[in-house]
Design an enzyme around this catalytic site. Structure first.
Site, PDB file in Angstrom:
ATOM      1  CG  HIS A   1      -1.717   1.220   1.440  1.00 38.93           C
ATOM      2  ND1 HIS A   1      -3.059   1.296   1.160  1.00 38.93           N
ATOM      3  CD2 HIS A   1      -1.371   2.455   1.923  1.00 38.93           C
ATOM      4  CE1 HIS A   1      -3.508   2.503   1.442  1.00 38.93           C
ATOM      5  NE2 HIS A   1      -2.504   3.234   1.917  1.00 38.93           N
ATOM      6  CD  GLU A   2       1.895   3.506   3.596  1.00 34.47           C
ATOM      7  OE1 GLU A   2       2.201   4.606   3.085  1.00 34.47           O
ATOM      8  OE2 GLU A   2       0.808   3.324   4.164  1.00 34.47           O
TER       9      GLU A   2
ATOM     10  CG  HIS B   1       0.521   6.259  -0.745  1.00 32.10           C
ATOM     11  ND1 HIS B   1      -0.594   6.816  -1.334  1.00 32.10           N
ATOM     12  CD2 HIS B   1       0.072   5.643   0.383  1.00 32.10           C
ATOM     13  CE1 HIS B   1      -1.668   6.554  -0.595  1.00 32.10           C
ATOM     14  NE2 HIS B   1      -1.293   5.843   0.448  1.00 32.10           N
TER      15      HIS B   1
ATOM     16  CD  GLU C   1      -4.658   6.573   2.098  1.00 25.84           C
ATOM     17  OE1 GLU C   1      -4.400   5.396   2.409  1.00 25.84           O
ATOM     18  OE2 GLU C   1      -3.772   7.432   1.919  1.00 25.84           O
TER      19      GLU C   1
END
Length: 649
Positions: free
Chosen positions: A169-170, A173, A250
């Site tokens: 997930h990070e 980003h 998100e």
């Protein structure tokens, strides 16, 4: 898909423009409110009628608010100029050394390293926050200065698959361009909230004034109270801006994590444990309010009005997008152990990359079959999938222990780079070692001599990944050590008065990802939006790409033409220049210009380079290093070109 990467980069760029619009609107509203406050104060104690239109007060309110908000924003952005490291330290993070013996931290490092190698980005420094809840964030201006931070709760309560889901997930980003947007958002919101700080200061100042000056004291108290209230209004607008910018990003990051790992139970399990844990995802550090939008999950309570201002979507809604059958019941959360077998040696059943394919140390010329079409190669930009993660795990496990240990230790990491630069030819290598002995610290020379043999035997496919693994340790150098290291690298590269492609790529990686930390550099801005105006630098890049991969003039001409037609269409009029006119210096200068192109143009550039490289339906490791240098310079992360046994070998 590659188009998704470039679309998301372009979306992040447009979000920045949207953020500026929000910021200006917030300032206009604050100017109006401050003006109203000043008019109200002018009525305080006045026995004469006071007009609501007083231009002189507007001339005080507008510049005053602009200076306060703009100055505070500039101060905060300057404070975070060093990128992700500054954010991690601001939030109380402690860096995890590569030499850690803590099993939970080693598991975290393994997961981050594998994801970075699979994504084609430098391995970022990893920080741990002393927070019992489950949360994480990625911060930085670009992949080269990014950091990954996780809370103690992640280490204590998440399984390896769940931790991998959070890290994926990070990394989304990192790849989607969200990090730069997030740091800018910190600065802008801090500026908007600065009025509350001034209001508190005025109220404290009024209490300290002489008791005999009650009218003046009362006026200052009212002014301070009014500014404080306006500051709270500013904080409200700041949180609204955070929520407006970050919520959809998100959802995208959650979906990307599933795409990267093909395991919705990983990130889904982590989100469910947040719901079942008493501490949830809460962050206690007071500085976290400025960075709430950067976290994996809500750093603060999100019920009632707070839910309206929440920087993240509701937890249950996020889970149901991943697991439609979720019944709303959160699991009981208990600490998990670490399987030490996964931390020791290669995992069972995994085939090392390039098993059976011969390599020539220092001369990566072995042709290997890879993806056959330019669009397929480019589709890997910014994209991670389980096959590539498995390949990266194999690369990681296949590193010789002596070199992997050196990559994790700050002192040995410098010597490792020197060893990678040693020429396979004995006479030239002796010349390099003599220069190193004369110019470097004796301990550096001794450590390099110890590593030379292992580095010489290292498979060509492992050299750049090993350099990526060493970057966190190299970032721990002092500025003085970095200057000496940078100079010594140049001495070793210039020992034979020639610049090889590997030397260029290594220097490119070091300069891009270390200079950002140790040298003051301006942030690259997207200023070129016309493909036609960039034809000449594109032609310069494609000319070197064509000659490096196709020594025969006819084949080089065909490859160059294929690349140019991919970029401009059939009407291009450029011709391939002679090989002697194609230098790495001109190639590098052209890439610096192209790096200022907008994402859609970068997509066309990478497609053109890939088309040129795969014109003969095969890619050499030399060409793989070249496309890595191109994509790295353009901030377009390219995962390893997964290769298999070459035909006919």
């Amino acid at each position: 898909m590659a188009t998704n990467f470039f679309q998301q980069q372009d979306s992040a760029r447009r979000k920045t423009s949207q953020l500026v619009v929000y910021f200006v609107l917030a300032i206009v509203i604050l100017i109006a409110l401050v003006y109203g406050l000043l008019v109200a104060l002018s009525m305080y104690g006045s026995h004469e009628p006071v007009s609501w239109w007083q231009p002189e007060l507007l001339l005080i309110a507008a510049p005053g608010v602009g200076i306060v908000v703009g100055g505070a924003s500039a101060f905060k952005v300057a404070q975070l100029a060093s990128g992700g490291q500054a954010v991690a330290l601001m939030l109380g993070g402690k860096e995890v050394p590569g030499t850690t013996t803590d099993a939970r931290q080693k598991r975290l490092l393994n997961v981050v390293e594998e994801m970075a190698l699979a994504a084609g980005v430098p391995v970022p420094p990893v920080y741990v926050l002393n927070e019992p809840g489950i949360n994480a964030f990625a911060a930085g201006y670009a992949p080269g200065d990014a950091v990954i931070a996780v809370s103690e709760g992640c280490l204590n309560y998440l399984s390896r698959d769940e931790l991998q889901g959070v890290v994926a997930h990070e990394f989304s980003h990192v790849l989607n361009g969200d990090m730069r947007l997030n740091i800018r958002l910190i600065g802008l919101v801090f500026g908007i909230m600065a009025l509350s700080i001034i209001g508190r200061s005025l109220m404290f100042a009024s209490r300290a004034r002489s008791p005999g000056r009650r009218d003046s004291q009362g006026g200052v108290m009212l002014l301070g109270l009014g500014v404080l209230v306006l500051g709270l209004v500013g904080a409200f607008f700041g949180r609204l801006i955070m929520a407006a910018v970050s919520r959809q990003r998100e959802y995208l990051a959650d979906a990307s994590a599933v795409q990267f790992t093909r395991n919705p139970d990983g990130i889904g399990g982590a989100l469910k444990k947040i719901g079942g844990l008493a501490e949830g995802s809460r962050i206690g550090n007071p500085q976290a309010v400025e960075a709430a939008h950067m976290f994996f999950a809500n750093a603060f309570a999100s019920g009632g009005l707070a839910g309206l201002l929440a920087t993240h979507p509701p937890l249950v809604e996020r889970i149901r997008r991943l697991d439609p059958q979720f019944d709303g019941q959160f699991p009981e959360v208990r600490p998990v152990g670490v399987d030490r077998e996964e931390l020791e040696g290669a995992r069972r059943g995994r085939t090392p990359p390039l098993a059976g394919v011969p390599t020539i140390p220092g001369l990566p010329q072995v042709p290997v079959p890879v993806l056959g079409f330019a669009n397929e190669v480019v589709s890997r930009v910014g994209h991670v999938d389980p096959d590539v993660i498995s390949y990266a795990q194999g690369l990681n496990d296949g590193m010789p222990d002596v070199l992997r240990a050196a990559a994790q230790e700050p002192f040995s990491a410098r010597a490792l780079v020197y060893a990678l630069l040693m020429d396979p030819r004995a006479d030239l290598r002796e010349r390099q070692l003599t220069a190193l002995k004369a110019g470097a610290d004796p301990r550096d020379f001794a450590e390099t001599s110890r590593l030379v043999a292992a580095a010489h035997a290292l498979a060509d496919t492992h050299r750049l990944p090993l350099l990526d693994l060493a970057l966190p340790a190299l970032r721990q150098m002092s500025p003085q050590q970095h200057r000496a290291f940078r100079a010594q690298v140049e001495v070793l590269i210039s020992a034979d008065q020639q610049l090889s492609l590997f030397e260029y790529t290594l220097r490119c990686v070091l300069h891009r990802h270390l200079d950002a930390q140790f040298l003051r550099q301006r942030q690259t801005r997207s200023v070129h939006s016309s493909a036609q105006k960039l034809v000449q630098p594109v032609a310069t890049v494609l000319a070197l790409v064509a000659w490096e991969g196709h020594p025969e003039p006819d084949h080089a001409t065909q490859a160059f033409d294929t690349g140019m037609r991919s970029y401009m269409g059939d009407q291009h009029s450029h011709r391939l220049p002679p090989r002697v006119e194609c230098s790495l210096a001109a190639f590098d200068a052209a890439l610096q210009v192209l790096n200022e192109a907008v994402p859609p143009i970068k997509l066309r550039i990478v497609v053109a380079c890939a088309a040129c490289i795969v014109a003969d339906q095969q890619v050499t490791l030399r060409e793989a290093e070249l496309i890595r240098a191109i994509c790295d310079t353009l901030d377009c992360p390219l995962p390893p070109l997964t290769v298999g046994k070459a035909k006919g070998l």
